[in-house]
Design a protein around this motif. Structure first.
Motif, PDB file in Angstrom:
ATOM      1  N   ASP A  21      43.635  43.879  41.797  1.00 56.38           N
ATOM      2  CA  ASP A  21      42.663  43.070  42.556  1.00 56.38           C
ATOM      3  C   ASP A  21      41.840  43.856  43.625  1.00 56.38           C
ATOM      4  OD1 ASP A  21      44.900  43.002  44.199  1.00 56.38           O
ATOM      5  OD2 ASP A  21      43.891  41.151  45.170  1.00 56.38           O
ATOM      6  N   CYS A  24      39.261  46.046  41.443  1.00 66.04           N
ATOM      7  CA  CYS A  24      38.385  45.310  40.821  1.00 66.04           C
ATOM      8  C   CYS A  24      37.234  44.674  41.438  1.00 66.04           C
ATOM      9  CB  CYS A  24      38.934  44.308  39.925  1.00 66.04           C
ATOM     10  SG  CYS A  24      39.777  44.914  38.349  1.00 66.04           S
ATOM     11  N   ASN A  25      37.686  44.921  43.199  1.00 70.11           N
ATOM     12  CA  ASN A  25      36.764  44.514  44.104  1.00 70.11           C
ATOM     13  C   ASN A  25      36.151  45.490  44.996  1.00 70.11           C
ATOM     14  OD1 ASN A  25      36.718  41.296  43.758  1.00 70.11           O
ATOM     15  ND2 ASN A  25      38.783  41.691  44.257  1.00 70.11           N
ATOM     16  N   HIS A  78      37.067  41.661  35.909  1.00 71.17           N
ATOM     17  CA  HIS A  78      38.105  40.642  36.453  1.00 71.17           C
ATOM     18  C   HIS A  78      39.523  41.151  36.316  1.00 71.17           C
ATOM     19  CE1 HIS A  78      35.007  37.596  37.259  1.00 71.17           C
ATOM     20  NE2 HIS A  78      34.729  37.883  35.965  1.00 71.17           N
ATOM     21  N   SER A  81      41.145  39.975  33.343  1.00 70.95           N
ATOM     22  CA  SER A  81      40.882  40.424  32.056  1.00 70.95           C
ATOM     23  C   SER A  81      41.574  41.879  31.824  1.00 70.95           C
ATOM     24  CB  SER A  81      39.510  40.660  32.031  1.00 70.95           C
ATOM     25  OG  SER A  81      38.913  39.513  32.332  1.00 70.95           O
TER      26      SER A  81
END
Length: 151
Positions: A21, A24-25, A78, A81
């Protein structure tokens, strides 16, 4: 629809020791190429989430430089995903018991194998104490012996 560049995301996960996470950010605006650092926003912590400046190790900067600037995020996917697709790839290849998070474990272990100290590894991984960092370390006595003999 974007094609997930698994090769880059996986290599970055190992080199950076970041959670999926967090990867992805990551935003271009939080990247400091000159100093080789990143601001990881709302980094996970047992009691709170805080922003943290993180040093990029290994080939992280080269992997970032290879990403197209088509989005405010460097890896504009995401995390669900990426995780689901990774599981499908593993299933297709017959790979069992491999989680995306295992790349974080591997990256942290590599830093220790290369001789970094606990406090140095913690600067990369974001761990605030040895107790929580220790569970990521998968060193074997033979690893230490090899390093000692190489001196």
């Amino acid at each position: 629809m974007r094609t997930i560049r698994y090769n880059d995301v996986i290599r970055f996960a190992i080199e950076s020791c970041m959670r999926l996470d967090e990867i992805c950010n990551l935003r271009w605006s939080d990247y400091d190429a000159k100093n080789g650092t990143f601001i990881v926003r709302l980094r996970k912590h047992p009691t709170q989430k805080t922003d943290q400046v993180v040093l990029l190790m290994g080939n992280c900067q080269a992997i970032i430089a290879a990403q197209p600037r088509t989005n405010e995020k460097i890896f504009p996917f995401h995390n669900e995903s990426v995780s689901n697709g990774f599981r499908r790839i593993c299933d297709h290849l017959g790979i069992v018991n491999l989680l995306f998070h295992d790349f974080r474990h591997g990256g942290i272990s590599r830093l220790f194998e290369r001789g970094y100290q606990i406090q140095e590894v913690a600067m990369v991984s974001g761990h605030r104490d040895w107790k929580s960092l220790k569970r990521y370390v998968n060193l074997k006595p033979g690893d230490l012996a090899k390093r000692d003999r190489a001196r």
